[in-house]
Design a protein around this motif. Structure first.
Motif, PDB file in Angstrom:
ATOM      1  N   ALA A 261       9.963  17.872  -6.006  1.00 43.01           N
ATOM      2  CA  ALA A 261      10.846  16.697  -6.132  1.00 43.01           C
ATOM      3  C   ALA A 261      11.981  16.717  -5.125  1.00 43.01           C
ATOM      4  N   LEU A 262      12.271  17.901  -4.556  1.00 44.70           N
ATOM      5  CA  LEU A 262      13.349  18.020  -3.581  1.00 44.70           C
ATOM      6  C   LEU A 262      12.867  17.779  -2.157  1.00 44.70           C
ATOM      7  N   ILE A 263      11.546  17.685  -1.955  1.00 46.32           N
ATOM      8  CA  ILE A 263      10.964  17.564  -0.623  1.00 46.32           C
ATOM      9  C   ILE A 263      10.692  16.086  -0.313  1.00 46.32           C
ATOM     10  N   SER A 264      10.896  15.731   0.920  1.00 39.46           N
ATOM     11  CA  SER A 264      10.614  14.361   1.347  1.00 39.46           C
ATOM     12  C   SER A 264       9.135  14.054   1.145  1.00 39.46           C
ATOM     13  N   PRO A 265       8.810  12.963   0.460  1.00 40.79           N
ATOM     14  CA  PRO A 265       7.401  12.606   0.243  1.00 40.79           C
ATOM     15  C   PRO A 265       6.633  12.494   1.547  1.00 40.79           C
ATOM     16  N   HIS A 266       7.328  12.173   2.610  1.00 42.38           N
ATOM     17  CA  HIS A 266       6.674  12.036   3.903  1.00 42.38           C
ATOM     18  C   HIS A 266       6.135  13.379   4.397  1.00 42.38           C
ATOM     19  N   ASP A 267       6.783  14.518   3.968  1.00 42.66           N
ATOM     20  CA  ASP A 267       6.399  15.852   4.443  1.00 42.66           C
ATOM     21  C   ASP A 267       5.426  16.584   3.521  1.00 42.66           C
ATOM     22  N   LEU A 268       5.226  16.068   2.323  1.00 42.42           N
ATOM     23  CA  LEU A 268       4.388  16.803   1.352  1.00 42.42           C
ATOM     24  C   LEU A 268       2.954  16.999   1.831  1.00 42.42           C
ATOM     25  N   PRO A 269       2.296  15.994   2.424  1.00 44.36           N
ATOM     26  CA  PRO A 269       0.904  16.205   2.835  1.00 44.36           C
ATOM     27  C   PRO A 269       0.720  17.374   3.794  1.00 44.36           C
ATOM     28  N   LYS A 270       1.614  17.474   4.792  1.00 45.33           N
ATOM     29  CA  LYS A 270       1.414  18.573   5.741  1.00 45.33           C
ATOM     30  C   LYS A 270       1.712  19.939   5.115  1.00 45.33           C
ATOM     31  N   ILE A 271       2.614  19.981   4.110  1.00 51.24           N
ATOM     32  CA  ILE A 271       2.890  21.246   3.419  1.00 51.24           C
ATOM     33  C   ILE A 271       1.650  21.687   2.626  1.00 51.24           C
TER      34      ILE A 271
ATOM     35  N   VAL B 213       9.664  26.961   5.926  1.00 55.38           N
ATOM     36  CA  VAL B 213       9.166  27.846   4.877  1.00 55.38           C
ATOM     37  C   VAL B 213       8.003  28.659   5.433  1.00 55.38           C
ATOM     38  N   ARG B 214       8.022  29.946   5.143  1.00 51.33           N
ATOM     39  CA  ARG B 214       6.920  30.835   5.524  1.00 51.33           C
ATOM     40  C   ARG B 214       6.559  31.688   4.303  1.00 51.33           C
ATOM     41  N   GLY B 215       5.256  31.958   4.131  1.00 52.92           N
ATOM     42  CA  GLY B 215       4.821  32.780   3.001  1.00 52.92           C
ATOM     43  C   GLY B 215       3.433  33.344   3.191  1.00 52.92           C
ATOM     44  N   LYS B 216       3.024  34.181   2.214  1.00 53.01           N
ATOM     45  CA  LYS B 216       1.716  34.817   2.299  1.00 53.01           C
ATOM     46  C   LYS B 216       1.224  35.155   0.896  1.00 53.01           C
ATOM     47  N   VAL B 217      -0.086  34.992   0.699  1.00 50.31           N
ATOM     48  CA  VAL B 217      -0.695  35.422  -0.580  1.00 50.31           C
ATOM     49  C   VAL B 217      -0.714  36.947  -0.607  1.00 50.31           C
ATOM     50  N   ILE B 218      -0.108  37.557  -1.633  1.00 45.18           N
ATOM     51  CA  ILE B 218      -0.064  39.025  -1.707  1.00 45.18           C
ATOM     52  C   ILE B 218      -0.877  39.573  -2.882  1.00 45.18           C
ATOM     53  N   GLU B 219      -1.470  38.700  -3.670  1.00 48.73           N
ATOM     54  CA  GLU B 219      -2.293  39.162  -4.792  1.00 48.73           C
ATOM     55  C   GLU B 219      -3.319  38.099  -5.127  1.00 48.73           C
ATOM     56  N   ARG B 220      -4.574  38.527  -5.291  1.00 45.07           N
ATOM     57  CA  ARG B 220      -5.661  37.621  -5.622  1.00 45.07           C
ATOM     58  C   ARG B 220      -6.452  38.153  -6.820  1.00 45.07           C
ATOM     59  N   THR B 221      -7.241  37.266  -7.448  1.00 47.29           N
ATOM     60  CA  THR B 221      -8.151  37.673  -8.508  1.00 47.29           C
ATOM     61  C   THR B 221      -9.384  38.310  -7.885  1.00 47.29           C
ATOM     62  N   ALA B 222     -10.280  38.850  -8.753  1.00 45.87           N
ATOM     63  CA  ALA B 222     -11.527  39.431  -8.272  1.00 45.87           C
ATOM     64  C   ALA B 222     -12.392  38.390  -7.568  1.00 45.87           C
ATOM     65  N   ASP B 223     -12.184  37.107  -7.926  1.00 47.81           N
ATOM     66  CA  ASP B 223     -12.957  36.017  -7.310  1.00 47.81           C
ATOM     67  C   ASP B 223     -12.284  35.481  -6.058  1.00 47.81           C
ATOM     68  N   GLY B 224     -11.148  36.045  -5.672  1.00 51.42           N
ATOM     69  CA  GLY B 224     -10.469  35.604  -4.462  1.00 51.42           C
ATOM     70  C   GLY B 224      -9.442  34.526  -4.669  1.00 51.42           C
TER      71      GLY B 224
ATOM     72  N   TYR C 246      -3.258  25.185   1.829  1.00 53.21           N
ATOM     73  CA  TYR C 246      -4.681  25.420   1.578  1.00 53.21           C
ATOM     74  C   TYR C 246      -5.370  26.104   2.760  1.00 53.21           C
ATOM     75  N   ARG C 247      -4.909  25.812   3.981  1.00 50.47           N
ATOM     76  CA  ARG C 247      -5.482  26.496   5.139  1.00 50.47           C
ATOM     77  C   ARG C 247      -5.229  28.007   5.045  1.00 50.47           C
ATOM     78  N   HIS C 248      -4.063  28.347   4.566  1.00 54.21           N
ATOM     79  CA  HIS C 248      -3.759  29.783   4.410  1.00 54.21           C
ATOM     80  C   HIS C 248      -4.557  30.403   3.259  1.00 54.21           C
ATOM     81  N   VAL C 249      -4.625  29.696   2.135  1.00 53.80           N
ATOM     82  CA  VAL C 249      -5.355  30.217   0.977  1.00 53.80           C
ATOM     83  C   VAL C 249      -6.820  30.445   1.317  1.00 53.80           C
ATOM     84  N   GLU C 250      -7.391  29.567   2.152  1.00 52.51           N
ATOM     85  CA  GLU C 250      -8.800  29.691   2.516  1.00 52.51           C
ATOM     86  C   GLU C 250      -9.020  30.726   3.622  1.00 52.51           C
ATOM     87  N   GLY C 251      -7.934  31.352   4.074  1.00 52.23           N
ATOM     88  CA  GLY C 251      -8.068  32.399   5.073  1.00 52.23           C
ATOM     89  C   GLY C 251      -8.133  31.906   6.498  1.00 52.23           C
TER      90      GLY C 251
END
Length: 537
Positions: free
Chosen positions: A456-466, A499-510, A471-476
Motif C-alpha cells: 500500500a506504500l508503493i506507487s501502483p505504477h511500480d508494482l508490476p516491475k517489482i 530494494v535488494r534481497g535473496k531467498v535464504i530458505e526453501r522447502t524440499a520442493d524448492g 518471480y525472476r529471482h524465485v525461479e532462479g
C-alpha cells in the motif's frame, strides 16, 4: 548305675561275683546260667554290658559273643577265661570282645579288674555312641543346607557329602564317603588335587587351583574360583568357603567346605561391567563434560572432557576430587545448595556457575544434574549430569553483539534498513526503524507488518516491475531480487528507494520460505508530483 548281664554255668561263681560287683552300688547284675538264656534276656534287659565265661556247655562264650555282635551290634562284651588260654583270648578279640579277664585265686584283684574293664567298655561305647549321634546330627544338618557341602577328617577322607553337592556334581555320597587322596576334587577339576578345604588343615595354606579373592578371616577361608569340569565341561564360577571342625576341647577333627554356584552372578557382573564400559566409552566421545558425584560432592566418575576442562588428569581421581573445590568462591555456597536440592527434588534445569581450573583460572559453565537413585532403597545417593563450557558461546555472543551494534551504526548513518519476509504468512520483520526514519510511519515494534500493508506504500505504477523482479529471482533466473520504486511518506510526498534481497530458505520442493534483504532511499529529497502522471526515467 550300670546294668550287667553275667553269664556262667557255675552258679557259685555267679552268686559270689554278683555280690562283689554290686557291693559299692556301681552295678546292677542279672544272672544267666547259659548262653541260650542270656540271648533270650538281652533284648528286654537294656543291659550296658555282657560279662560271660568262656567254657560253658552247649554254647561257649565265643559263640555267644558272635551272636551278640550279630544281633546287638557294639554292646560291650567282656570274656572270662582261664590261665593259659591265649588262643581263646585272640579269637575273642578278633570277634569284637572289648576286654578279657583271666580267672585266678586273687578274687579281690579279679573283681577290681572286672569293674575297671566294665567301666572302660561301657564308657567307650557311650563315647562312640555319642560320637555317632553327633556325626549323624552333623550329617542331618549338612543335608539340610541349601549350599553344596562336604566334610573331611584329618586324614582327608570324606565323612559327609550332602544332597546339594550330589545334585551339583552328580556324584552320590555312597560313591564318595570314606574316600581320600583328593577324590572329592575330581567332579570339579577332573583330577585329584588339593581344594580349599585342604588349606584349612595346612600351615601355611597353599593353593594349587586358579582362584581369586582369597580371604582369611581368622581360621576360615573363602575364595572365588572356576571349576572347568562342571556343567558338562562348560565350567562354573564358584564361591567356596572352608573352615575347621573342632571338638569341645578345640582339637581339630576335620574341615568343612561349602560351595555355591555363582555363574549367574558372575555373568550378570560381566554384563554389568560391559555395560559400564560401554557407557563410559560413550561418555568419553561426547563434546561436553559428563560427571557423577555423591551427596557430599565427591567425584565418582568423570569423562575425558571433564578432566580437560579443569586441567586435571585421570590419575588425580585416586587422590579424591571434590567438585566444590573447582567452583569459584562467589558461586560455591549456591552451587552446594542447588546440588543438594537437585539430588532430593529431581533433575536440575541447568544452572550457570563460575568454575575454577586447577591453575586458578576461571571459566563460565552451565551444569545440569539428575539424581542417582539406589535401586534397593529408592533413595538418592548422588548426582550425575553434564557440564557445558560457556566460554566460547559467550565470546561469540559478545562478538555478535558488537557486530550488530556496528551494523546498526552503519545502517543508521546510511539511511539503510533491513527486512525479513516469512513466506508462509507473508509477515515482514525488522523494517520498523527504517519506515519511521525515512517514511515517518510509527508502526508498533514487535508486531510484524504484512506484505499487503507494505504494498500500500508503493506507487501502483511500480508494482508490476517489482513483482516481475521477485518471480525472476524465485525461479532462479537472477541471483538477487532487485528493483527501484517510489514509496509514499506519511506526509504524502514520495521517495525513490532501492530494494535488494535473496531467498535464504526453501522447502524440499524448492518453494521459498524466507527472503531477507535491505532497502534504502536513493535520495533524501522527497518528490511532490504524482508518480501516476509520469513514468520512471
Amino acid at each position: 548305675m550300670y546294668s550287667i548281664l553275667y553269664v556262667d554255668d557255675d552258679e557259685i561263681l555267679l552268686s559270689v561275683n554278683k555280690i562283689y560287683l554290686e557291693k559299692n552300688g556301681d552295678f546292677s547284675v542279672d544272672l544267666a546260667s547259659s548262653a541260650t538264656i542270656a540271648l533270650e534276656r538281652i533284648p528286654a534287659g537294656k543291659y550296658d554290658a555282657i560279662l560271660s565265661d568262656y567254657q560253658m556247655p552247649g554254647m561257649d562264650g565265643i559263640a555267644l559273643l558272635k551272636e551278640v555282635r550279630q544281633r546287638h551290634g557294639n554292646l560291650p562284651f567282656i570274656l572270662f577265661t582261664g590261665k593259659g588260654r591265649e588262643e581263646v583270648v585272640m579269637e575273642a578279640l578278633n570277634h569284637g570282645a572289648d576286654f578279657y579277664v583271666q580267672k585266678g585265686p586273687d578274687l579281690k584283684g579279679m573283681i577290681a579288674e572286672l569293674k575297671y574293664k566294665l567301666n572302660r567298655a561301657i564308657e567307650r561305647r557311650r563315647i562312640g555312641d555319642d560320637l555317632k549321634r553327633s556325626r549323624q546330627q552333623m550329617t542331618d544338618i549338612i543335608n539340610f543346607l541349601p549350599d553344596a557341602t562336604f566334610v573331611i577328617d584329618t586324614r582327608g577322607r570324606v565323612i559327609a557329602w550332602n544332597h546339594a553337592i550330589e545334585k551339583m556334581t552328580g556324584c552320590r555320597k555312597e560313591d564318595i564317603l570314606g574316600k581320600g587322596d583328593y577324590e572329592y576334587a575330581i567332579p570339579f577339576f577332573g583330577e585329584r588335587m588339593p581344594m580349599l578345604i585342604d588349606t584349612v588343615l595346612q600351615d601355611p595354606p597353599a593353593l594349587n587351583q586358579p582362584c581369586s579373592g582369597l580371604r582369611l578371616p581368622e581360621n576360615k577361608i573363602s575364595q572365588n574360583l572356576f571349576a572347568p569340569r562342571m556343567n558338562g565341561g562348560r565350567g562354573a564360577h564358584l564361591w567356596v568357603h572352608a573352615g575347621p571342625l573342632c571338638d569341645a576341647d578345640g582339637i581339630v577333627e576335620g574341615a568343612i567346605e561349602t560351595i555355591r554356584d555363582i555363574s549367574d552372578v558372575h555373568r550378570i557382573k560381566h554384563d554389568l561391567d560391559q555395560s559400564l564400559n560401554a557407557n563410559r566409552g560413550f561418555a568419553n566421545i561426547l563434546p561436553v563434560g559428563v560427571y557423577e558425584i555423591d551427596l557430599v560432592c565427591q567425584l565418582t566418575f568423570a569423562n575425558t572432557i571433564t578432566y580437560e576442562m579443569f586441567g586435571l588428569v585421570p590419575e588425580d581421581f585416586n587422590l579424591g576430587i571434590n567438585i566444590l573445590d573447582y567452583i569459584a568462591d562467589p558461586d560455591r555456597e549456591r552451587a552446594f545448595r542447588e546440588i543438594q536440592g537437585a539430588a532430593k527434588e529431581g533433575s536440575s534445569s541447568g544452572k550457570e556457575y563460575l568454575l575454577q581450573k586447577s591453575d586458578g583460572s576461571t571459566f563460565p559453565a552451565l551444569i545440569y544434574g539428575a539424581p542417582v537413585i539406589d535401586p534397593e532403597t529408592k533413595q538418592p545417593v548422588g548426582l550425575r549430569g553434564v557440564i557445558i563450557d560457556l566460554t566460547r558461546r559467550k565470546q561469540e555472543a559478545l562478538a555478535l553483539f558488537e557486530s550488530e551494534e556496528r551494523l546498526k551504526l552503519i545502517l543508521a548513518g546510511g539511511d539503510i534498513g533491513v527486512w525479513d519476509v516469512e513466506m508462509r504468512n507473508l509477515a515482514v520483520h525488522d523494517i520498523y526503524n527504517w519506515c519511521h526514519s525515512t517514511l515517518g510511519y510509527d508502526f508498533e515494534p514487535g508486531k510484524p507488518l504484512t506484505v499487503n500493508a507494505c504494498k500500500a506504500l508503493i506507487s501502483p505504477h511500480d508494482l508490476p516491475k517489482i513483482i516481475s523482479a521477485f518471480y525472476r529471482h524465485v525461479e532462479g533466473k537472477t541471483p538477487l531480487f532487485e528493483s527501484n520504486f517510489r514509496a509514499q511518506r506519511r506526509d504524502g510526498l514520495w521517495v525513490r528507494v532501492t530494494v535488494r534481497g535473496k531467498v535464504i530458505e526453501r522447502t524440499a520442493d524448492g518453494e521459498p520460505l524466507r527472503i531477507t534483504g535491505m532497502i534504502y532511499a536513493m535520495s533524501r529529497e522527497p518528490e511532490s508530483d504524482d508518480p501516476l502522471t509520469r513514468s520512471d526515467p
